[in-house]
Design a protein around this motif. Structure first.
Motif, mmCIF file in Angstrom:
data_model
loop_
_atom_site.group_PDB
_atom_site.id
_atom_site.type_symbol
_atom_site.label_atom_id
_atom_site.label_comp_id
_atom_site.label_asym_id
_atom_site.label_seq_id
_atom_site.Cartn_x
_atom_site.Cartn_y
_atom_site.Cartn_z
ATOM 1 N N GLU A 96 -9.500 -24.317 16.844
ATOM 2 C CA GLU A 96 -10.022 -25.409 16.034
ATOM 3 C C GLU A 96 -8.866 -25.956 15.215
ATOM 4 O OE1 GLU A 96 -13.027 -23.916 13.378
ATOM 5 O OE2 GLU A 96 -11.566 -22.948 12.040
ATOM 6 N N SER A 145 -7.927 -28.152 11.749
ATOM 7 C CA SER A 145 -8.448 -28.610 10.470
ATOM 8 C C SER A 145 -8.557 -30.133 10.427
ATOM 9 C CB SER A 145 -7.549 -28.130 9.330
ATOM 10 O OG SER A 145 -7.895 -28.743 8.112
ATOM 11 N N SER A 146 -9.612 -30.603 9.783
ATOM 12 C CA SER A 146 -9.806 -32.045 9.613
ATOM 13 C C SER A 146 -8.817 -32.647 8.624
ATOM 14 C CB SER A 146 -11.240 -32.329 9.149
ATOM 15 O OG SER A 146 -11.502 -31.682 7.915
ATOM 16 N N ASP A 147 -8.016 -31.796 7.974
ATOM 17 C CA ASP A 147 -6.986 -32.308 7.058
ATOM 18 C C ASP A 147 -5.928 -33.114 7.795
ATOM 19 O OD1 ASP A 147 -8.223 -31.118 4.922
ATOM 20 O OD2 ASP A 147 -6.927 -29.350 4.896
ATOM 21 N N TYR A 148 -5.707 -32.797 9.075
ATOM 22 C CA TYR A 148 -4.680 -33.501 9.843
ATOM 23 C C TYR A 148 -5.148 -34.907 10.204
ATOM 24 C CZ TYR A 148 -2.484 -28.919 10.559
ATOM 25 O OH TYR A 148 -1.889 -27.695 10.380
ATOM 26 N N ARG A 195 -2.602 -34.405 14.633
ATOM 27 C CA ARG A 195 -3.508 -33.738 15.575
ATOM 28 C C ARG A 195 -3.046 -33.959 17.015
ATOM 29 N NH1 ARG A 195 -8.779 -31.924 15.187
ATOM 30 N NH2 ARG A 195 -9.887 -31.793 17.186
ATOM 31 N N SER A 221 -7.286 -20.801 14.225
ATOM 32 C CA SER A 221 -7.679 -21.870 13.308
ATOM 33 C C SER A 221 -6.405 -22.511 12.764
ATOM 34 C CB SER A 221 -8.527 -21.306 12.171
ATOM 35 O OG SER A 221 -8.941 -22.320 11.287
ATOM 36 N N ARG A 267 -4.252 -24.781 10.581
ATOM 37 C CA ARG A 267 -4.455 -25.323 9.249
ATOM 38 C C ARG A 267 -3.143 -25.798 8.638
ATOM 39 N NH1 ARG A 267 -7.728 -20.147 6.724
ATOM 40 N NH2 ARG A 267 -9.075 -19.728 8.526
ATOM 41 N N ASN A 268 -3.279 -26.689 7.686
ATOM 42 C CA ASN A 268 -2.137 -27.120 6.891
ATOM 43 C C ASN A 268 -1.765 -26.013 5.904
ATOM 44 O OD1 ASN A 268 -0.186 -28.858 5.690
ATOM 45 N ND2 ASN A 268 -1.651 -29.372 4.081
ATOM 46 N N GLY A 269 -0.488 -25.925 5.591
ATOM 47 C CA GLY A 269 -0.027 -24.926 4.631
ATOM 48 C C GLY A 269 1.466 -25.066 4.431
ATOM 49 N N ARG A 322 -5.586 -17.680 11.420
ATOM 50 C CA ARG A 322 -4.931 -18.949 11.139
ATOM 51 C C ARG A 322 -3.553 -19.068 11.775
ATOM 52 N NH1 ARG A 322 -4.117 -16.006 6.471
ATOM 53 N NH2 ARG A 322 -2.115 -16.208 5.388
ATOM 54 N N THR A 352 -0.566 -21.625 10.731
ATOM 55 C CA THR A 352 -0.213 -22.611 9.722
ATOM 56 C C THR A 352 0.869 -23.545 10.240
ATOM 57 O OG1 THR A 352 -0.759 -21.115 7.901
ATOM 58 C CG2 THR A 352 0.695 -22.950 7.388
#
Length: 261
Positions: free
Chosen positions: A72, A74-77, A82, A121, A123-125, A141, A143
């Protein structure tokens, strides 16, 4: 026409010979992903029960069943980041595939479903980091910092995905002293553990040779406190720390690890 063709041929030969052995064209001003995150070896998340191993984790549970990695994002991208992440996934699939034309994939990244207990998962980080192998239910995750080389540089994304597939850094191999020397005089204080070497008893090299050109190898100045080399190669002409694409041995490792040779 014959003279013109000979002239072009000579130019190509001279251009090819101008690069050091094993070197691929790379922007050396871009820092390695493992130097940003601040995790174990710079870009590795550890579980409480992690057993340190070398190239590939030995236990079968570290491998993703049938080479399928649910994911999956993250919708942050935004759409651009993406698309870059998915593009890196697809490229990794294609270059490892035994026959991409017939979709004979060795590994496959697929959007997770409600039935998937294990998945990555993304994710941004801060920086770029990943667990090694399949480790956590409920999503482990990966990152990849937004709007950074973590996403923009395709091979950096693939580097983290190789961790997720089950691979450690190349220079932690037990036979590394035959190929490199670590100069701890130049290593940042407190970062010495990033150059750990693991024994044959606890590491799996898959019976493949040491690979200077691996996308999983540190650069010569990784974690340097003074800009001087922390890794000295026994062969002075080789290039290490490339972040362009998987090497031929990287590809063979994944195929062997996932039994698709």
């Amino acid at each position: 026409m014959l003279i013109r063709n000979i002239f072009i041929f000579l130019i190509l030969i001279c251009s090819a010979s101008s690069f050091p052995k094993y070197r691929t064209v790379a922007d050396t001003n871009i820092p390695d992903p493992e130097e940003i995150g601040g995790d174990f070896e710079g870009d590795i998340f550890l579980t409480p029960t992690t057993i340190f191993r070398g190239i590939g984790k030995r236990e079968p549970s570290a491998r993703w069943p049938n080479g399928i990695v649910p994911y999956e994002i993250s919708s942050d991208y935004d759409g651009y980041d993406r698309a870059k992440i998915i593009s890196a996934m697809r490229r990794l699939e294609r270059i490892v595939s035994l026959d991409p034309i017939s979709a004979s994939y060795c590994i496959r990244f697929q959007p997770k479903t409600a039935d998937d207990k294990y998945f990555i998962s993304i994710r941004n980080g801060s920086g770029c980091s990943s667990y090694v192998g399949r480790v956590n239910e409920g999503g482990q995750r990966v990152t990849l910092q937004m709007k950074s080389y973590c996403v923009d540089r395709e091979a950096t994304v693939m580097h983290e995905f190789m961790h997720a597939l089950g691979f450690w850094h190349e220079q932690s191999r037990p036979d590394r002293d035959d190929y490199i020397t670590i100069d701890f005089n130049n290593v940042q204080s407190g970062k010495e553990h990033n150059f750990n070497k693991y024994s044959f008893e606890v590491t799996d090299t898959l019976n493949l040779p040491y690979d200077y050109n691996s996308v999983m190898h540190y650069s010569k100045t990784a974690f340097s406190m003074n800009g001087r080399p922390t890794i000295i190669t026994k062969d002075p002409d080789v290039w290490i720390g490339q972040r362009n694409s998987l090497s031929a041995t990287d590809i063979e490792e994944i195929r062997k690890y996932y039994d698709c040779t």
